[in-house]
Design an enzyme around this catalytic site. Structure first.
Site, short mmCIF file in Angstrom:
data_model
loop_
_atom_site.label_atom_id
_atom_site.label_comp_id
_atom_site.label_asym_id
_atom_site.label_seq_id
_atom_site.Cartn_x
_atom_site.Cartn_y
_atom_site.Cartn_z
N ASP A 1 33.23 31.78 -24.38
CA ASP A 1 34.54 32.33 -24.75
C ASP A 1 35.59 32.16 -23.65
OD1 ASP A 1 33.58 34.26 -22.95
OD2 ASP A 1 34.93 35.74 -23.84
N CYS B 1 41.01 46.14 -52.98
CA CYS B 1 41.80 46.11 -51.73
C CYS B 1 43.19 45.57 -52.01
CB CYS B 1 41.16 45.20 -50.69
SG CYS B 1 39.41 45.41 -50.47
N ASP C 1 27.30 31.16 -22.60
CA ASP C 1 28.03 31.70 -21.46
C ASP C 1 27.64 33.18 -21.40
OD1 ASP C 1 30.12 32.33 -19.60
OD2 ASP C 1 31.22 33.11 -21.30
N ASP D 1 34.81 27.97 -19.76
CA ASP D 1 33.85 27.30 -20.63
C ASP D 1 34.47 26.14 -21.40
OD1 ASP D 1 31.87 29.24 -20.07
OD2 ASP D 1 32.85 30.59 -21.48
#
Lengths: 54, 722
Positions: free
Chosen positions: B616, B38, B438, B620
């Protein structure tokens, strides 16, 4: 005893050279990408410069 | 109105508006680089571009630095080039990155280098002493050692001295107090012995102690700075910009440069940049980040919108009302800070060990001095033994026990895409007894899906009406149509009615798609389920039911957590019925919907035992900070990630059970390391107390225990491969 007076400074000088080389490597960012450098050795591309600034 | 539609997730992808940024090249985050092939591919492709002087990949940080003049076209050309060869790249904001330059790490590494150099040289000289040098030769060797050791200790051991002083000033004992004392006393005693032409000097022990402990400190620091830098990168990815309409069309302005009452434009699909009041039209926004509610919110002219909400309709204008400290976001940050205050009382394993270790060692050394003074009457001999007790029980292995394990564990998790942000996060995770999720955006994808099966004709018309909309329901329709390979019906005169739906004409007949009470007031209500109606050209109506569906890996993740013996609860701000249904589907043990942020926090505090919270949304954030330990996906908002101990960079839930398993084995390794250190002390202390400790023995024992502890930590890396 008299040999020590010569040998100790020589050994210290050699060690100091290593330390200076380490500082040079540190300043030119060669420790910033340990993971990349360990892989680059496997690359076929010629790679003759230290890691850039990042 | 001519619109600039930009990818909302990546405002930094468009070039800098200001030209006076110093030219330091351009930096990109390239998350998918992972191998040497890469690196070559990316560097070759980018270097070949005209105007690029050089390109260099940093694999550790997964970043690309391009030496070229920074401009919007250049950035976009590079991003396009990388996209062609299959790499996603995001331009990074220099200002946000430069704020976290790692000067401390560099200074630690320099100190480590100096200590290593001094240690090796003094060790060489000591070998000569151990081999039997005596008389003036021994004195010479001792003096040379002193000349090397004294400045080295003064320079390299400063991190321990400053931390020990800080602890003593607060009248507390930490690991740095016995470390500093051992280093200082060993050096002082050795200097005294050297001056008195004595036989034994511990310069090598003082230096190797410094070296090994610095190595532990450096490892510790590197682990955390890697996490910090990755977190800063996430922040740099969503730099807050706002669009302001001026004489020359829309210009991009940093939100920090905005002033009150400025009118900013929010593009279609864009994020609301600051808190404000809408002007003109009725608008529809997605407020899920704030409330967890999946249904879009309709806001009438003059209504309040909060930074972070996503514009679902066409572009609208808003007036800035709150800035800086007054925004909802910063008030949530205050709430987070308040909740975090409770957690700083957590004592890490290393601190617990230090609290037992430090006083007992000091008392032991003092007792040795008193007893030997009483037996022999020779205070120099008694002091020698007391100091050798301090040196030989040096917390060397203890100092390495925790950082070596943490580095191995954090490195292993980093490769899995989990960022360990908090120093004690892994320890706290290992203690977890319950997991709380959540719902919206964490267990679910946040993109609703059509859950009933509408007829082909209805779907084709709905798709025609929804083709250009950013509305989540419209997108769901478009996705379903392409999944069932249905081409959208040709609809003309498509008009959006914010808050209601869309209308158009099909073959001369008017059609409407949107809220049930707007399209078909007589239709039966679908309680606890999001529904839209479509009126067909024939005059009939058809209903579409939407649901925010669970992520694919959600169910296996909850099953894996059950296997670990952890009950799972779902706490959500969304509708209680929706929450109950979803958690029942996924096999969660407990669910509660309709909770406000502070209710979530209370609920978590009321649960028995230490809780892991995964969330998220901004709603929260307080719960994340208040829970025993917390995780948030990388896609979460900045304030939320800030509150979490772990960040899941690839947004996958199935790494959570793996992370818990790593945390548990890390905790086991730490305790083993403490046992090794204690076992070694059990042997070494009697030897030192009886006066048989010599500098040679101290050097051997110290290195041996440090190596044992490091190797034990490295077992964590091997487990990763098997």
């Amino acid at each position: 005893m008299s040999q020590l007076v010569i040998l100790i400074p020589i050994s210290l000088l050699l060690g100091l050279m290593g330390l200076l080389a380490f500082f040079w490597a540190l300043r030119s960012n060669q420790f910033d990408d340990a993971m990349g450098n360990s892989r680059r050795i496997l690359s076929d591309d010629h790679d003759d410069r230290p890691a850039g600034r990042d | 109105m001519a619109e600039i539609t930009l990818p909302a997730a990546c405002p930094a992808c468009v070039g800098h508006v200001t030209a006076d940024v110093p030219d330091t090249g351009i930096r990109f985050s390239v998350p998918s680089v992972h191998c040497v092939a890469c690196i070559s591919k990316v560097e070759r492709a980018v270097s070949a571009l005209p105007g690029v002087k050089s390109a260099r990949v940093n694999l550790s940080l997964k970043r690309l630095h391009v030496d070229a003049r920074s401009s919007a076209e250049m950035e976009q050309r590079i991003i396009a080039t990388l996209a062609d060869i299959g790499f996603d790249a995001f331009a990074l904001d220099d200002e946000a990155l430069l704020a976290v330059r790692d000067d401390v790490g560099r200074s630690l590494l320099a100190k480590l280098g100096v200590a290593g150099f001094a240690m090796m040289n003094v060790m060489l000289l000591s070998v000569a002493v151990w081999a039997g040098a005596d008389g003036t030769t021994r004195d010479l060797l001792h003096w040379v050692s002193a000349v090397i050791a004294l400045p080295t200790i003064a320079y390299a051991a400063t991190p321990f001295f400053t931390k020990a002083l800080r602890a003593l000033r607060k009248a507390r004992l930490n690991m740095d107090v016995p470390i500093s004392l051992a280093i200082l006393l060993a050096t002082g005693l050795s200097l005294f012995e050297t001056m008195m032409q004595g036989e034994e000097a511990y310069f090598d022990a003082a230096l190797s102690l410094t070296f090994f402990l610095l190595a532990g400190r450096y490892l510790d620091h590197r682990t955390r700075s890697m996490a910090r830098s990755a977190a800063a990168e996430l922040a740099a990815l969503d730099m807050p910009y706002a669009f302001v309409r001026g004489a020359a069309g829309l210009t991009r302005v940093r939100t920090s440069d905005l002033s009150k009452d400025t009118v900013v434009t929010v593009p279609q699909g864009g994020k609301v940049p600051v808190d404000g009041q809408t002007l003109g039209d009725v608008v529809e926004v997605d407020n899920a980040f704030l409330t967890g509610e999946t249904r879009p919110l309709v806001i009438h002219p003059g209504g309040r919108v909060y930074a972070g909400a996503v514009n679902l309709g066409g572009a609208f204008e808003m007036k800035v009302t709150n800035l800086g400290q007054d925004t909802l976001l910063s008030r949530i940050r205050d709430l987070v800070a308040l909740a975090e205050g409770a957690r700083t009382r957590y004592t890490s394993l290393a601190d617990k060990a230090a609290q037992i270790y430090a006083p007992s060692v000091h008392l032991l050394a003092l007792a040795a001095f008193v007893v030997w003074l009483w037996i022999s009457g020779d205070w120099r001999h008694a002091l020698n033994i007391a100091i050798s007790v301090l040196i030989i029980t040096c917390p060397c292995a203890l100092g390495l026990a925790v950082p070596a394990v943490m580095t191995a564990a954090a490195g292993r998790l980093y490769r899995k895409g989990v960022l360990v942000k908090s120093a004690t996060g892994l320890e706290r995770l290992a203690e977890t007894r319950e997991v709380v999720f959540d719902k919206t955006g964490t267990l679910t994808t946040g993109d609703p899906k059509v859950v009933n099966s509408p007829s082909d004709e209805a779907l084709a018309i709905a798709a025609g009406l929804s083709a250009l909309s950013e509305h989540p329901y419209a997108k769901a329709i478009t996705r379903l149509a392409s999944a069932r390979s249905i081409t959208a019906a040709p609809v003309t005169d498509v008009t959006t009615h914010p808050g209601l739906g869309t209308s158009g004409t099909v073959e001369g007949h008017p059609v409407r798609f949107g809220r049930q009470d707007w399209v078909d007031p007589d239709a039966p209500q679908h309680a606890g389920q999001a529904a839209s109606s479509l009126s067909l050209p024939s005059g009939a109506h058809e209903v579409f039911l939407f649901e925010d569906t669970a992520r694919n890996e959600a169910k296996p993740t909850i099953a894996a957590l059950h296997d670990l013996g952890l009950p799972v609860a779902v706490l959500s701000g969304d509708d209680p019925q929706i929450t109950d249904r979803l958690s029942a589907d996924l096999g969660a043990d407990f669910a509660m919907g309709g909770l406000h942020p502070d209710q979530k926090l209370d609920k978590i505090k009321s649960l028995q035992g230490p809780v892991l919270m995964v969330g998220d949304g901004l709603n929260d954030a307080a719960a994340l900070a208040g829970a025993h330990v917390s995780m948030s996906p990388g896609s979460a908002m900045d304030a939320t990630r800030l509150a979490a101990d772990f960040v899941l960079m690839n947004n996958r839930l199935d790494v959570i059970p793996q992370t818990i398993r790593v945390a548990k084995s890390a905790r086991a390794r730490i305790l083993e390391n403490f046992a090794i250190a204690a076992g070694y002390n059990a042997i070494a202390i009697p030897i030192a107390l009886l006066g048989y400790a010599s500098p040679l023995l101290a050097a051997l024992a110290m290195s041996l225990s440090s190596i044992c502890v490091s190797l034990n930590a490295a077992r964590l890396l091997r487990e990763a491969k098997s």
